[in-house]
Design a protein around this motif. Structure first.
Motif, PDB file in Angstrom:
ATOM      1  N   PRO A   1     109.608 -30.747  -5.584  1.00 26.45           N
ATOM      2  CA  PRO A   1     109.060 -30.946  -6.932  1.00 26.45           C
ATOM      3  C   PRO A   1     107.587 -30.544  -6.962  1.00 26.45           C
ATOM      4  N   ALA A   2     107.190 -29.917  -8.030  1.00 25.62           N
ATOM      5  CA  ALA A   2     105.796 -29.487  -8.137  1.00 25.62           C
ATOM      6  C   ALA A   2     104.880 -30.703  -8.168  1.00 25.62           C
ATOM      7  N   PRO A   3     103.864 -30.745  -7.330  1.00 26.46           N
ATOM      8  CA  PRO A   3     102.939 -31.879  -7.331  1.00 26.46           C
ATOM      9  C   PRO A   3     101.935 -31.756  -8.469  1.00 26.46           C
ATOM     10  N   PRO A   4     101.229 -32.828  -8.771  1.00 30.91           N
ATOM     11  CA  PRO A   4     100.136 -32.718  -9.744  1.00 30.91           C
ATOM     12  C   PRO A   4      99.054 -31.778  -9.230  1.00 30.91           C
ATOM     13  N   ALA A   5      98.215 -31.318 -10.138  1.00 33.62           N
ATOM     14  CA  ALA A   5      97.098 -30.469  -9.728  1.00 33.62           C
ATOM     15  C   ALA A   5      96.209 -31.233  -8.752  1.00 33.62           C
ATOM     16  N   GLN A   6      95.782 -30.556  -7.695  1.00 33.20           N
ATOM     17  CA  GLN A   6      94.987 -31.263  -6.695  1.00 33.20           C
ATOM     18  C   GLN A   6      93.530 -31.350  -7.117  1.00 33.20           C
ATOM     19  N   LEU A   7      92.884 -32.380  -6.616  1.00 27.84           N
ATOM     20  CA  LEU A   7      91.456 -32.589  -6.847  1.00 27.84           C
ATOM     21  C   LEU A   7      90.775 -32.608  -5.489  1.00 27.84           C
ATOM     22  N   ALA A   8      89.647 -31.918  -5.389  1.00 27.91           N
ATOM     23  CA  ALA A   8      89.021 -31.681  -4.089  1.00 27.91           C
ATOM     24  C   ALA A   8      87.603 -32.216  -4.040  1.00 27.91           C
TER      25      ALA A   8
ATOM     26  N   ALA B   1      88.319 -31.119   1.309  1.00 31.47           N
ATOM     27  CA  ALA B   1      89.473 -32.016   1.326  1.00 31.47           C
ATOM     28  C   ALA B   1      90.005 -32.134  -0.088  1.00 31.47           C
ATOM     29  N   ALA B   2      91.337 -32.175  -0.222  1.00 24.76           N
ATOM     30  CA  ALA B   2      91.948 -32.285  -1.543  1.00 24.76           C
ATOM     31  C   ALA B   2      93.170 -33.180  -1.470  1.00 24.76           C
ATOM     32  N   PHE B   3      93.486 -33.813  -2.610  1.00 23.20           N
ATOM     33  CA  PHE B   3      94.679 -34.644  -2.739  1.00 23.20           C
ATOM     34  C   PHE B   3      95.394 -34.245  -4.022  1.00 23.20           C
ATOM     35  N   ASP B   4      96.741 -34.255  -3.958  1.00 25.42           N
ATOM     36  CA  ASP B   4      97.536 -33.919  -5.135  1.00 25.42           C
ATOM     37  C   ASP B   4      98.422 -35.081  -5.564  1.00 25.42           C
ATOM     38  N   THR B   5      97.943 -36.295  -5.324  1.00 22.14           N
ATOM     39  CA  THR B   5      98.652 -37.493  -5.759  1.00 22.14           C
ATOM     40  C   THR B   5      98.420 -37.700  -7.263  1.00 22.14           C
ATOM     41  N   PRO B   6      99.237 -38.529  -7.924  1.00 27.16           N
ATOM     42  CA  PRO B   6      99.019 -38.767  -9.359  1.00 27.16           C
ATOM     43  C   PRO B   6      97.618 -39.267  -9.682  1.00 27.16           C
ATOM     44  N   ASP B   7      97.053 -40.080  -8.792  1.00 23.57           N
ATOM     45  CA  ASP B   7      95.684 -40.552  -8.967  1.00 23.57           C
ATOM     46  C   ASP B   7      94.922 -40.328  -7.667  1.00 23.57           C
ATOM     47  N   PRO B   8      94.281 -39.162  -7.528  1.00 25.08           N
ATOM     48  CA  PRO B   8      93.610 -38.850  -6.267  1.00 25.08           C
ATOM     49  C   PRO B   8      92.267 -39.549  -6.072  1.00 25.08           C
ATOM     50  N   ALA B   9      91.747 -40.194  -7.109  1.00 20.58           N
ATOM     51  CA  ALA B   9      90.394 -40.749  -7.035  1.00 20.58           C
ATOM     52  C   ALA B   9      90.206 -41.722  -5.869  1.00 20.58           C
ATOM     53  N   PRO B  10      91.102 -42.694  -5.641  1.00 25.90           N
ATOM     54  CA  PRO B  10      90.895 -43.615  -4.517  1.00 25.90           C
ATOM     55  C   PRO B  10      90.871 -42.912  -3.160  1.00 25.90           C
ATOM     56  N   ASP B  11      91.768 -41.946  -2.981  1.00 29.58           N
ATOM     57  CA  ASP B  11      91.780 -41.210  -1.714  1.00 29.58           C
ATOM     58  C   ASP B  11      90.497 -40.410  -1.527  1.00 29.58           C
TER      59      ASP B  11
END
Length: 469
Positions: free
Chosen positions: A214-221, A278-288
């Motif tokens: 499944p396509a993940p959310p857009a990543q934030l870096a 570093a980047a995360f593509d979770t629904p809410d990347p802010a905590p990571d």
């Protein structure tokens, strides 16, 4: 060459058989340096499985070596022609045959470009994760042949983990089907994995069943600046040890950063010794991202800059993808290494590479898939200067030796090809090499498939094989 071309044309359209030396010469090599390339007798561009089978049957009948090729973006010489060979270019077999959102698979021909597949499956809410830096040019067949990786490997893994099944034309023209279309399957030996990474030396892939996600959310870096490579590598250690799962964890040394700025005017921080992305593509990347920012600061980062949106994140990702073309502009030629070490040895690998650069008075930029320990030291040199070329080759060899000393491997994703086959024997050892030669003999007893690549076998046709007449 007359008999060869006449026989090939019996099963191929006239336009698919190229014999003009000015044209065939352009198919002579991939993007690797320091790798010999011969003059092919003929280049063929089949469009069907049956045409590939005809090529292999003809080659076997006349004992002519065959060099399979994709887009020739490889970096190990695996696609380089040998004298008198048939170059089997698969770029015309470029159809996406099926996308199944229920089974989450795609069925493709080998000439499909990685980025084209990625965009096609995205229309179904899916993604094909492997994303080599050359994803806009490289083909799925080439990715399978070299077991390619990419920037997202730290979370999603490499090509081998997404190849469920293959159709492969063997050296004698028989068609072998391996693997499955199902989510699970363990019937018999895993022949699919055997072909992934075999660099066209065991058979020619003509169809692949690929797993999709499944396509993940857009990543934030975020970007973190460090005063030393060791500090950046300590941040990598802590990020992984604390259980974080970044979608991207990349490192660029100062040489890379300055080269990218020179090429693209991106305004990256040129005074930093190491830049970690570093980047995360979770629904809410802010905590990571906040947790990783804190770990970077604790490890000695002088500044941590989070991207404000997906567009800024994409810009950082583009900077990393530009590292290699930017380094290629520094000198007339480059040698691109591909040494992967345990994450715990990443700092030692970077520091050792810097020492090798100083010892040989060379510019060596390092970009790395830091999350999985895969480093790409890029040796920049002038091949017209014999002494500089000699020092470049020596530094390349020393970098590979360093990787093995640190418990690593000579190639994480580029493959062995011509460039590293002597080093494969050092890494694998005599028993493993004996087994590998035995496997080669089962699939290609005449030694016709991509001869001289990966490993040497008795009687292969790698050097100076004359064109059939």
């Amino acid at each position: 060459m007359g008999d060869l071309t006449e026989l090939l044309r019996e099963g191929l359209p006239a336009e698919a058989v190229l014999t003009d030396p000015d044209v065939t010469g352009s198919y002579g090599r991939d993007m690797a340096g320091f790798c010999a390339a011969g003059a092919p007798a003929v280049v063929v561009l089949p469009r069907t499985v049956e045409q590939v089978q005809h090529v292999l049957r003809t080659a076997t009948a006349l004992r002519v070596p065959v060099v399979p090729q994709g887009a020739r973006t490889g970096l190990s010489g695996a696609a380089n022609a040998t004298d008198g060979c048939i170059v089997l270019s698969l770029v015309k077999m470029d159809r996406i045959l099926e996308i199944d959102p229920v089974e989450r698979i795609a069925v493709v021909e080998p000439g499909v470009v990685n980025a084209v597949l990625s965009r096609a499956v995205a229309e179904h809410g899916l993604c094909y994760p492997p994303d080599p830096s050359s994803w806009e040019q490289c083909t799925i067949g080439g990715n399978i042949g070299t077991a390619s990786g990419g920037l997202c490997c730290v979370k999603y893994g490499v090509t081998a983990e997404y190849v469920l099944g293959l159709d492969v034309v063997l050296a004698d023209g028989r068609l072998l089907t391996t693997g499955r279309r199902t989510a699970k399957g363990v019937a018999g030996y895993d022949l699919t994995r055997l072909f992934v990474g075999s660099e066209g030396s065991l058979g020619v892939v003509v169809r692949a069943v690929l797993a999709l996600r499944p396509a993940p959310p857009a990543q934030l870096a975020l970007a973190a600046e460090f005063p030393s490579a060791a500090a950046a590598c300590e941040a990598v250690r802590q990020i992984m040890a604390r259980g974080h799962a970044p979608s991207l964890l990349e490192l660029m040394d100062r040489t890379c950063v300055q080269a990218v700025n020179s090429l693209a005017k991106m305004g990256l921080p040129e005074t930093t010794e190491a830049l970690l992305l570093a980047a995360f593509d979770t629904p809410d990347p802010a905590p990571d991202l906040a947790a990783v920012a804190a770990l970077c600061t604790d490890a000695g980062a002088t500044e941590v800059v989070p991207a404000e949106d997906a567009a800024e994140s994409d810009l950082l990702l583009e900077a990393r993808r530009l590292a290699l073309p930017a380094l290629e502009r520094l000198r007339p030629a480059t040698m691109i290494d591909d040494v992967c070490v345990p994450r715990s040895q990443l700092a030692a690998m970077l520091e050792g590479t810097a020492a090798i650069a100083r010892a040989h008075d060379l510019t060596i930029g390092v970009c790395a898939h830091a999350g999985d320990g895969n480093t790409h030291p890029v040796v920049c040199f002038d091949p017209a200067d014999p002494d500089e070329a000699r020092r470049a080759r020596a530094s390349f060899e020393e970098i590979m030796a360093l990787g093995l000393e640190l418990g690593g491997t000579i190639t994480g994703e580029h493959g062995v090809g011509l460039l590293k086959k002597e080093w494969l024997a050092r890494e694998a050892g005599p028993v493993a090499m004996e087994v590998q030669r035995g496997i080669k003999a089962v699939f290609d007893p005449l030694g016709l498939l991509n001869p001289g690549k990966v490993l040497d076998v008795p009687g292969d046709h790698s050097i100076g094989f004359p064109a059939a007449t």
